[in-house]
Scaffold this motif. Structure first.
Motif, PDB file in Angstrom:
ATOM      1  N   ILE A 334      79.441  -4.331 -16.656  1.00 35.87           N
ATOM      2  CA  ILE A 334      79.322  -3.749 -17.996  1.00 35.87           C
ATOM      3  C   ILE A 334      79.275  -4.891 -19.004  1.00 35.87           C
ATOM      4  O   ILE A 334      80.139  -5.772 -18.980  1.00 35.87           O
ATOM      5  N   LYS A 335      78.275  -4.892 -19.849  1.00 37.29           N
ATOM      6  CA  LYS A 335      78.179  -5.885 -20.907  1.00 37.29           C
ATOM      7  C   LYS A 335      78.931  -5.367 -22.148  1.00 37.29           C
ATOM      8  O   LYS A 335      78.895  -4.175 -22.459  1.00 37.29           O
ATOM      9  N   PHE A 336      79.597  -6.284 -22.839  1.00 38.08           N
ATOM     10  CA  PHE A 336      80.366  -5.896 -24.019  1.00 38.08           C
ATOM     11  C   PHE A 336      79.455  -5.204 -25.036  1.00 38.08           C
ATOM     12  O   PHE A 336      79.885  -4.312 -25.768  1.00 38.08           O
ATOM     13  N   SER A 337      78.191  -5.608 -25.091  1.00 40.23           N
ATOM     14  CA  SER A 337      77.247  -5.031 -26.042  1.00 40.23           C
ATOM     15  C   SER A 337      77.066  -3.532 -25.833  1.00 40.23           C
ATOM     16  O   SER A 337      76.692  -2.805 -26.769  1.00 40.23           O
ATOM     17  N   LYS A 338      77.333  -3.041 -24.625  1.00 36.58           N
ATOM     18  CA  LYS A 338      77.197  -1.609 -24.359  1.00 36.58           C
ATOM     19  C   LYS A 338      78.268  -0.808 -25.093  1.00 36.58           C
ATOM     20  O   LYS A 338      78.138   0.413 -25.242  1.00 36.58           O
ATOM     21  N   LEU A 339      79.335  -1.474 -25.529  1.00 32.89           N
ATOM     22  CA  LEU A 339      80.394  -0.808 -26.244  1.00 32.89           C
ATOM     23  C   LEU A 339      80.230  -0.938 -27.752  1.00 32.89           C
ATOM     24  O   LEU A 339      81.050  -0.435 -28.523  1.00 32.89           O
ATOM     25  N   GLU A 340      79.161  -1.613 -28.190  1.00 33.70           N
ATOM     26  CA  GLU A 340      78.896  -1.811 -29.615  1.00 33.70           C
ATOM     27  C   GLU A 340      78.030  -0.694 -30.163  1.00 33.70           C
ATOM     28  O   GLU A 340      77.336   0.003 -29.413  1.00 33.70           O
ATOM     29  N   MET A 341      78.005  -0.552 -31.497  1.00 30.19           N
ATOM     30  CA  MET A 341      77.118   0.403 -32.135  1.00 30.19           C
ATOM     31  C   MET A 341      75.739  -0.192 -32.413  1.00 30.19           C
ATOM     32  O   MET A 341      74.798   0.522 -32.721  1.00 30.19           O
ATOM     33  N   ALA A 342      75.608  -1.514 -32.333  1.00 32.55           N
ATOM     34  CA  ALA A 342      74.318  -2.152 -32.586  1.00 32.55           C
ATOM     35  C   ALA A 342      73.288  -1.665 -31.576  1.00 32.55           C
ATOM     36  O   ALA A 342      73.576  -1.527 -30.399  1.00 32.55           O
ATOM     37  N   VAL A 343      72.069  -1.381 -32.076  1.00 36.70           N
ATOM     38  CA  VAL A 343      71.017  -0.867 -31.212  1.00 36.70           C
ATOM     39  C   VAL A 343      69.831  -1.839 -31.197  1.00 36.70           C
ATOM     40  O   VAL A 343      69.723  -2.717 -32.024  1.00 36.70           O
TER      41      VAL A 343
END
Length: 343
Positions: A334-343
């Motif tokens: 799991i990449k931390f970016s998957k938990l971000e709202m940035a698209v």
């Protein structure tokens, strides 16, 4: 007084919206109840993918390629080549965005409280003089946070709320830490976020799993074990609205927390506010503007909301999910970016 677009709230969403509209020549007025734009209950963390494309890197107080995540059974560090998260000072961010909006031609009035909204006009009051005035508009944008008056004018409920509690204390630390513990923080987390001369220590949880009083008490006792006496410092708390029910209502629009676009999973709100503010501005300027970016943001928001709903079903389930996600981050699955709202 009449304006083309009236924006209530000078947070990141409202100011982003004002800048774009003013740049395109539209008469734009922003009303802000506080004397200065920017201050808000916030840990000041913004994901790097969201920060680097929207505000100058110079506004970052500190940036972190490493993130430390602790659960009852794991203590991990994840690292990437570029910073994962940076911390920003909300007041400086607000002043920077306000200057951009004003330089573009938008008008900003602070210390103004909106008393009542009607179709096509509203009543605003100057907090200093108590003088009231009527302002009419062609378009109204609600960027006025989780307790949005514009949202209430649209008769939209706000049932899905998170709770954020923050202490900003003097100090200098180097590690950005996330602490997941269902018994202490429900399906949320506690944080330690370093700033340039201060440390943000706080907690976030969905209101369904923990009330504000218990969350604050647990935060204080937990922080004491980390070596921080929070009783010596003032706490700031705020509800975070993630109850999304739409953003385009004819000539009335909602952005950021007012639209319920904050992440119910993490409480992240700066990036969704800026993106939605920009997209509302483009839609007002051009009703045929494509909504792809908003659609992507809403889809990401929906995923976060579903994860909150699942994790709120039981403490055991939430604990298992927290351990699995942490394990996934540690293994790289799991990449931390998957938990971000940035698209």
């Amino acid at each position: 007084m009449h304006v083309h677009t009236l924006i209530i709230g000078a947070g990141p969403g409202g100011l982003a919206c004002a800048k774009i509209l003013a740049e395109q020549g539209f008469d734009t007025l922003v009303l802000e109840r506080k004397q200065l734009p920017g201050p808000k209950v916030c840990a000041g963390g913004i994901t790097w993918s969201g920060l680097i494309s929207r505000v100058p890197e110079t506004l970052a107080e500190k940036s972190f390629p490493k993130q430390y995540i602790k659960t009852p059974f794991q203590n991990i560090c994840i690292e990437e080549k570029t910073p994962i998260i940076a911390t920003v000072n909300r007041e400086k961010l607000g002043q920077y965005m306000a200057q951009l909006a004003e330089d573009a031609g938008a008008k900003l009035r602070t210390g103004i409280v909106v008393r009542k909204i009607h179709k096509g006009n509203l009543i605003a009051q100057d907090k200093a003089t108590r003088k009231e005035e009527e302002i009419s508009y062609d378009n109204l944008v609600g960027a006025d946070g989780s307790s949005s008056l514009v949202r209430r004018y649209l008769k939209l409920e706000s049932k899905q709320l998170g709770i954020g509690i923050n202490y900003q204390i003097p100090g200098d630390v180097t590690k950005m830490e996330w602490h997941l513990n269902n018994k202490l923080f429900g399906n949320g987390y506690a944080w330690i976020f370093p700033h340039s001369k201060t440390i943000s220590i706080g907690a976030y949880a969905d209101r369904q799993t923990m009330g504000p009083g218990k969350l604050k008490a647990n935060l204080i006792s937990w922080a004491a074990l980390q070596g921080y006496d929070l009783d010596q410092h003032p706490a700031k708390a705020e509800y975070i609205n993630y109850d999304y029910r739409g953003w385009n209502f004819g000539n009335t629009f909602l952005v950021g927390d007012a639209a319920g676009l904050a992440s119910g999973l993490t409480g992240e709100g700066i990036y969704p506010a800026i993106i939605s503010g920009e997209q509302v501005a483009h839609t007002i300027a051009n009703p045929d503007h494509t909504t792809d970016i908003m659609d992507d943001l809403i889809a990401k928001h929906d995923k976060h909301s579903k994860m909150v709903k699942i994790s709120a079903k039981s403490g055991i389930l939430n604990s298992v999910l927290a351990e699995l996600v942490t394990l996934g981050l540690r293994s790289g699955m799991i990449k931390f970016s998957k938990l971000e709202m940035a698209v």
